[in-house]
Design a protein around this motif. Structure first.
Motif, mmCIF file in Angstrom:
data_model
loop_
_atom_site.group_PDB
_atom_site.id
_atom_site.type_symbol
_atom_site.label_atom_id
_atom_site.label_comp_id
_atom_site.label_asym_id
_atom_site.label_seq_id
_atom_site.Cartn_x
_atom_site.Cartn_y
_atom_site.Cartn_z
ATOM 1 N N GLN A 17 1.245 -2.523 19.514
ATOM 2 C CA GLN A 17 1.105 -3.755 18.985
ATOM 3 C C GLN A 17 0.963 -4.506 18.152
ATOM 4 O OE1 GLN A 17 3.560 -5.210 21.146
ATOM 5 N NE2 GLN A 17 4.034 -3.739 21.929
ATOM 6 N N GLU A 18 -0.722 -3.738 18.011
ATOM 7 C CA GLU A 18 -1.264 -4.337 16.208
ATOM 8 C C GLU A 18 -0.121 -3.611 15.413
ATOM 9 O OE1 GLU A 18 -6.190 -4.773 14.479
ATOM 10 O OE2 GLU A 18 -5.680 -3.178 16.655
ATOM 11 N N MET A 19 -0.445 -2.832 15.129
ATOM 12 C CA MET A 19 -0.128 -2.310 14.175
ATOM 13 C C MET A 19 1.607 -2.630 13.618
ATOM 14 S SD MET A 19 -1.358 0.519 13.254
ATOM 15 C CE MET A 19 -1.682 1.803 12.239
ATOM 16 N N GLN A 20 2.916 -2.738 15.441
ATOM 17 C CA GLN A 20 4.095 -3.231 14.367
ATOM 18 C C GLN A 20 3.321 -5.399 14.373
ATOM 19 O OE1 GLN A 20 6.591 -2.532 14.980
ATOM 20 N NE2 GLN A 20 7.373 -4.482 14.911
ATOM 21 N N PHE A 21 2.515 -5.743 15.127
ATOM 22 C CA PHE A 21 2.009 -7.068 14.470
ATOM 23 C C PHE A 21 1.877 -6.664 12.694
ATOM 24 C CE2 PHE A 21 -0.972 -10.326 13.145
ATOM 25 C CZ PHE A 21 -0.042 -11.720 13.844
ATOM 26 N N ARG A 22 0.959 -6.334 12.821
ATOM 27 C CA ARG A 22 0.702 -6.524 10.685
ATOM 28 C C ARG A 22 1.625 -5.445 10.008
ATOM 29 N NH1 ARG A 22 -5.219 -3.014 10.180
ATOM 30 N NH2 ARG A 22 -6.182 -4.613 11.586
ATOM 31 N N ILE A 23 2.635 -4.893 11.047
ATOM 32 C CA ILE A 23 3.424 -4.737 9.166
ATOM 33 C C ILE A 23 4.903 -5.667 9.680
ATOM 34 C CG2 ILE A 23 5.656 -3.412 9.580
ATOM 35 C CD1 ILE A 23 4.610 -1.094 11.054
ATOM 36 N N VAL A 79 19.736 -13.637 3.997
ATOM 37 C CA VAL A 79 18.604 -13.803 4.323
ATOM 38 C C VAL A 79 17.777 -12.736 5.147
ATOM 39 C CG1 VAL A 79 16.947 -15.042 5.532
ATOM 40 C CG2 VAL A 79 17.763 -16.087 3.948
ATOM 41 N N ARG A 80 19.419 -12.264 6.651
ATOM 42 C CA ARG A 80 19.215 -11.757 7.819
ATOM 43 C C ARG A 80 18.483 -10.031 6.155
ATOM 44 N NH1 ARG A 80 17.290 -10.764 12.194
ATOM 45 N NH2 ARG A 80 18.170 -12.333 12.983
ATOM 46 N N THR A 81 19.674 -9.701 5.837
ATOM 47 C CA THR A 81 20.141 -8.719 4.851
ATOM 48 C C THR A 81 18.410 -8.510 4.351
ATOM 49 O OG1 THR A 81 22.101 -8.709 4.631
ATOM 50 C CG2 THR A 81 21.243 -7.051 3.269
ATOM 51 N N ALA A 82 18.055 -8.981 3.575
ATOM 52 C CA ALA A 82 16.741 -9.230 3.521
ATOM 53 C C ALA A 82 15.305 -9.269 3.703
ATOM 54 C CB ALA A 82 16.273 -10.658 1.988
ATOM 55 N N LEU A 83 15.524 -9.812 4.753
ATOM 56 C CA LEU A 83 14.760 -9.655 6.060
ATOM 57 C C LEU A 83 15.050 -7.550 5.862
ATOM 58 C CD1 LEU A 83 13.059 -10.976 8.233
ATOM 59 C CD2 LEU A 83 14.461 -10.157 10.175
ATOM 60 N N ASP A 84 15.545 -7.519 6.799
ATOM 61 C CA ASP A 84 15.612 -6.001 7.442
ATOM 62 C C ASP A 84 15.321 -5.020 6.369
ATOM 63 O OD1 ASP A 84 16.817 -6.410 9.553
ATOM 64 O OD2 ASP A 84 19.047 -6.217 8.744
ATOM 65 N N GLU A 85 15.622 -5.225 5.011
ATOM 66 C CA GLU A 85 14.957 -4.330 3.404
ATOM 67 C C GLU A 85 14.072 -4.735 3.251
ATOM 68 O OE1 GLU A 85 17.266 -5.965 0.347
ATOM 69 O OE2 GLU A 85 18.899 -5.145 0.473
ATOM 70 N N GLN A 86 13.006 -5.550 4.231
ATOM 71 C CA GLN A 86 11.488 -5.932 3.111
ATOM 72 C C GLN A 86 10.697 -5.830 4.577
ATOM 73 O OE1 GLN A 86 10.392 -6.397 0.721
ATOM 74 N NE2 GLN A 86 12.300 -7.947 0.103
ATOM 75 N N ALA A 87 11.387 -5.254 6.051
ATOM 76 C CA ALA A 87 10.792 -4.918 7.073
ATOM 77 C C ALA A 87 10.666 -2.834 7.143
ATOM 78 C CB ALA A 87 11.840 -4.890 8.526
ATOM 79 N N VAL A 88 11.873 -2.580 6.082
ATOM 80 C CA VAL A 88 11.499 -1.066 5.751
ATOM 81 C C VAL A 88 10.349 -0.862 4.740
ATOM 82 C CG1 VAL A 88 12.400 0.841 4.331
ATOM 83 C CG2 VAL A 88 13.830 -0.754 6.435
ATOM 84 N N ILE A 89 10.019 -2.338 3.647
ATOM 85 C CA ILE A 89 8.998 -1.477 2.594
ATOM 86 C C ILE A 89 8.225 -2.467 2.989
ATOM 87 C CG2 ILE A 89 8.292 -2.843 0.859
ATOM 88 C CD1 ILE A 89 10.963 -3.828 -0.373
ATOM 89 N N ALA A 90 7.876 -3.168 4.258
ATOM 90 C CA ALA A 90 6.438 -3.143 4.724
ATOM 91 C C ALA A 90 5.330 -1.813 5.330
ATOM 92 C CB ALA A 90 6.602 -4.467 5.689
ATOM 93 N N ARG A 93 6.940 0.942 5.557
ATOM 94 C CA ARG A 93 6.447 1.636 3.964
ATOM 95 C C ARG A 93 4.880 1.813 3.843
ATOM 96 N NH1 ARG A 93 11.175 2.145 0.446
ATOM 97 N NH2 ARG A 93 11.969 3.644 2.552
ATOM 98 N N MET A 94 4.801 0.341 3.303
ATOM 99 C CA MET A 94 4.469 0.377 2.316
ATOM 100 C C MET A 94 1.859 0.470 3.567
ATOM 101 S SD MET A 94 4.388 -3.157 1.133
ATOM 102 C CE MET A 94 3.116 -3.716 -0.036
ATOM 103 N N PHE A 95 2.814 -0.092 5.102
ATOM 104 C CA PHE A 95 1.324 0.320 6.020
ATOM 105 C C PHE A 95 1.296 1.611 6.233
ATOM 106 C CE2 PHE A 95 -1.306 -1.810 8.849
ATOM 107 C CZ PHE A 95 -1.154 -1.247 9.873
#
Length: 107
Positions: free
Chosen positions: A19-25, A88-99, A101-103
């Motif tokens: 849950q903590e990891m999901q929150f940070r991502i 905006v929804r597409t950007a949200l999905d793309e940024q989720a993947v990047i986040a 990966r970064m994590f």
């Protein structure tokens, strides 16, 4: 009985960790999304930082992503009326993947 208690504690700890990891991502995704939106609106670096923080804060209004999408779409539409919810929804999905990966790479 201690083996069962140990397993139960281990599962609880694992759940809390997940849950903590999901929150940070999700927080990182929202920050990246705020930076993306700021770039689309042509904000300065100082304004971009403040705006990204505001997008992260917007996520605490209600459960789910709609509060973040609503904030971005509202702000972006004021700056440039041609922006769409799907973008905006597409950007949200793309940024989720990047986040995510970064994590993962940071660990």
């Amino acid at each position: 009985m201690t083996t069962f208690d140990d397993r139960e504690r281990a599962f609880e700890n694992m759940f809390a960790h997940d849950q903590e990891m999901q929150f940070r991502i999700q927080a990182r995704r929202n920050r990246l999304l705020g930076e993306w939106g700021a770039a689309k609106m042509g904000l300065t670096p100082e304004e971009t930082d403040a705006y990204a923080k505001a997008v992260v804060q917007a996520d605490f209004e209600e459960a789910g992503d709609e509060d973040v999408i609503r904030k971005l779409l509202g702000d972006m539409t004021q700056a440039e009326p041609r922006h769409r919810r799907s973008g905006v929804r597409t950007a949200l999905d793309e940024q989720a993947v990047i986040a995510r990966r970064m994590f993962i790479e940071a660990q």
